[in-house]
Design an enzyme around this catalytic site. Sequence first.
Site, mmCIF file in Angstrom:
data_model
loop_
_atom_site.group_PDB
_atom_site.id
_atom_site.type_symbol
_atom_site.label_atom_id
_atom_site.label_comp_id
_atom_site.label_asym_id
_atom_site.label_seq_id
_atom_site.Cartn_x
_atom_site.Cartn_y
_atom_site.Cartn_z
ATOM 1 N N GLU A 111 -12.877 23.451 60.469
ATOM 2 C CA GLU A 111 -13.603 23.809 61.689
ATOM 3 C C GLU A 111 -12.726 23.604 62.921
ATOM 4 O O GLU A 111 -11.879 22.717 62.941
ATOM 5 C CB GLU A 111 -14.827 22.902 61.833
ATOM 6 C CG GLU A 111 -15.814 23.125 60.723
ATOM 7 C CD GLU A 111 -17.009 22.197 60.847
ATOM 8 O OE1 GLU A 111 -17.784 22.151 59.890
ATOM 9 O OE2 GLU A 111 -17.160 21.533 61.882
ATOM 10 N N CYS A 124 -10.741 21.602 70.059
ATOM 11 C CA CYS A 124 -10.624 20.501 69.113
ATOM 12 C C CYS A 124 -10.173 21.090 67.772
ATOM 13 O O CYS A 124 -10.883 21.906 67.198
ATOM 14 C CB CYS A 124 -11.991 19.834 69.002
ATOM 15 S SG CYS A 124 -12.071 18.555 67.773
ATOM 16 N N CYS A 131 -10.466 14.586 54.431
ATOM 17 C CA CYS A 131 -9.725 13.409 54.917
ATOM 18 C C CYS A 131 -9.675 12.371 53.800
ATOM 19 O O CYS A 131 -10.636 12.230 53.050
ATOM 20 C CB CYS A 131 -10.442 12.824 56.142
ATOM 21 S SG CYS A 131 -9.492 11.531 56.972
ATOM 22 N N CYS A 135 -14.145 6.757 56.717
ATOM 23 C CA CYS A 135 -14.898 6.086 57.769
ATOM 24 C C CYS A 135 -16.378 6.352 57.487
ATOM 25 O O CYS A 135 -16.765 7.506 57.238
ATOM 26 C CB CYS A 135 -14.488 6.611 59.136
ATOM 27 S SG CYS A 135 -12.729 6.382 59.438
ATOM 28 N N CYS A 138 -18.491 9.036 59.452
ATOM 29 C CA CYS A 138 -17.883 10.358 59.676
ATOM 30 C C CYS A 138 -18.195 11.289 58.517
ATOM 31 O O CYS A 138 -17.992 10.937 57.358
ATOM 32 C CB CYS A 138 -16.378 10.210 59.846
ATOM 33 S SG CYS A 138 -15.514 11.788 59.921
ATOM 34 N N CYS A 371 -18.189 16.869 63.422
ATOM 35 C CA CYS A 371 -17.188 17.582 62.643
ATOM 36 C C CYS A 371 -17.574 17.607 61.167
ATOM 37 O O CYS A 371 -18.153 16.688 60.639
ATOM 38 C CB CYS A 371 -15.798 17.003 62.852
ATOM 39 S SG CYS A 371 -15.536 15.379 62.174
HETATM 40 N N1 SAH Z 1 -9.008 11.154 62.041
HETATM 41 C C1 SAH Z 1 -8.831 11.016 63.431
HETATM 42 C C2 SAH Z 1 -9.211 12.252 64.218
HETATM 43 C C3 SAH Z 1 -10.428 13.010 63.781
HETATM 44 S S1 SAH Z 1 -11.989 12.233 64.080
HETATM 45 C C4 SAH Z 1 -9.611 9.812 63.942
HETATM 46 O O1 SAH Z 1 -10.380 9.246 63.181
HETATM 47 O O2 SAH Z 1 -9.387 9.429 65.083
HETATM 48 C C5 SAH Z 1 -12.166 12.356 65.859
HETATM 49 C C6 SAH Z 1 -13.123 11.367 66.471
HETATM 50 O O3 SAH Z 1 -14.481 11.661 66.123
HETATM 51 C C7 SAH Z 1 -12.874 9.933 66.008
HETATM 52 O O4 SAH Z 1 -12.923 9.033 67.077
HETATM 53 C C8 SAH Z 1 -14.006 9.732 65.056
HETATM 54 O O5 SAH Z 1 -14.230 8.363 64.890
HETATM 55 C C9 SAH Z 1 -15.134 10.473 65.733
HETATM 56 N N2 SAH Z 1 -16.278 10.781 64.871
HETATM 57 C C10 SAH Z 1 -16.274 11.099 63.564
HETATM 58 N N3 SAH Z 1 -17.534 11.323 63.120
HETATM 59 C C11 SAH Z 1 -18.370 11.174 64.181
HETATM 60 C C12 SAH Z 1 -19.781 11.303 64.364
HETATM 61 N N4 SAH Z 1 -20.571 11.645 63.358
HETATM 62 N N5 SAH Z 1 -20.284 11.079 65.594
HETATM 63 C C13 SAH Z 1 -19.454 10.762 66.626
HETATM 64 N N6 SAH Z 1 -18.125 10.644 66.520
HETATM 65 C C14 SAH Z 1 -17.569 10.827 65.308
HETATM 66 FE FE1 SF4 Z 2 -10.948 10.755 58.632
HETATM 67 FE FE2 SF4 Z 2 -13.300 10.965 59.866
HETATM 68 FE FE3 SF4 Z 2 -12.135 8.580 59.648
HETATM 69 FE FE4 SF4 Z 2 -11.091 10.408 61.318
HETATM 70 S S1 SF4 Z 2 -13.106 9.446 61.505
HETATM 71 S S2 SF4 Z 2 -9.980 9.120 59.838
HETATM 72 S S3 SF4 Z 2 -11.535 12.320 60.150
HETATM 73 S S4 SF4 Z 2 -12.875 9.858 57.950
#
Ligand code: SAH
Ligand code: SF4
Length: 398
Positions: A111, A124, A131, A135, A138, A371
């Site tokens: 995306e 973005c 990934c 996390c 996420c 995302c």
């Molecule tokens: N992997 C990298 C970049 C992609 S995620 C990282 O983790 O930084 C980009 C941002 O979106 C990160 O700060 C992540 O923690 C946040 N993010 C992921 N899922 C989310 C959600 N469901 N709601 C809000 N922020 C989210």
């Molecule tokens: Fe991967 Fe999502 Fe964690 Fe970013 S926030 S490192 S995309 S699992």
Amino acid sequence: MSLAFASPAAQSSSLAGVTRAELARALHQCGVPEREIGMRTGQLWHWIYHRGARNFSDMRNVAKPLLARLAERHTLARPEIVAEQVSADGTRKWLLRFAPAHPGDRGAEVEAVYIPESDRGTLCVSSQVGCTLNCTFCHTGTQPLARNLTAAEIVGQALVARDRLGDFPGGVAPTDGLVPSGEGVRAVSNVVFMGMGEPLYNFDNVRDAIAVLTDGDGLSLSKRRITVSTSGVVPEMPRLGDECGTMLAVSLHATNNPLRDRLVPLNKKYPIETLLQACRDYPGASNARRITFEYVMLKGVNDSPAEAKALVRLLAGLPAKINLIPFNPWPGSPYECSDWEAIERFSDIVFSAGYASPVRTPRGRDILAACGQLKSQTEKLRARARMMLEESLAVGLD
Ligand code: SAH
Ligand code: SF4
């Protein structure tokens, strides 16, 4: 919501998105003599990245026989747009499919999201399909890593956005009035690596993509308007500063190790102290070039006033910006977004400590902006379509 389906194109041999070195190699393979490679690379570069050419035949100042040879082996195809959604607030989201890497491969899907503001437009981009890091808040973390994106596939996301937003010379902007315009304003002025994937686990391709995005003869984005977000891959952080010179964002999300271990499991490898030391040492960080600390607001998990104070203490002395992100829930997510009062209380404490407007306004809520969500929604639609087809075959319909 609108859906656009394009025919799959032979992107594997596409030159749209490639680096200068790859372009020079392609020209060499087309028989361009060594002494001409530099000049021809410059010409093609200008057409592909400055003018946004979609066909070799558009390149009026390039010799026809060379264009014919190029067209035999290559295209200027972009990633295929599988779905496009436009939010009432102008946020746009594309589900993009890349050409299959090998026979039988359905092609990778990621995306890209575009967020317009009055004076800028931020794209973005994704750096990986899925990934490897899990996390827990996420949605991308629930999808297994299929593969890294190539530099061309990362740049391809910017080309799609500029095509769709009419951001190349002669392009036509959407008529909804939600794309920033005016003297010197570009529709895509900023890029953030905050889509799917961990950019620092795909360092070389991210670095090469940044070189293409910032090349002054082409897409010409400013390095200061490109932000790479990491969950804390400490060993790669110095290289990012040294080799790319872009802005850094760090997904902190917790102020103590036990909680961060749970939210961002990579913390077990690189705990908060190690991560913050890497931030202190980040090449090029200064008060004029602050590091952004992202903090997702999870109800009852990390949103207390005590944690806001701990956050401020933790970042003392660092050239930092704080970005509070309202949690964007997804189906089955184990968390809820903090109440607005809790976010306000948290942000007041952060604000009083001298950090300006730290809450990121949720955008594109009506099109599922978290995302990874458009991808799973589209997969669901596809599964339903398959089911209906199978049912209709079972009852003898066509
Ligand atoms: N992997 C990298 C970049 C992609 S995620 C990282 O983790 O930084 C980009 C941002 O979106 C990160 O700060 C992540 O923690 C946040 N993010 C992921 N899922 C989310 C959600 N469901 N709601 C809000 N922020 C989210
Ligand atoms: Fe991967 Fe999502 Fe964690 Fe970013 S926030 S490192 S995309 S699992």
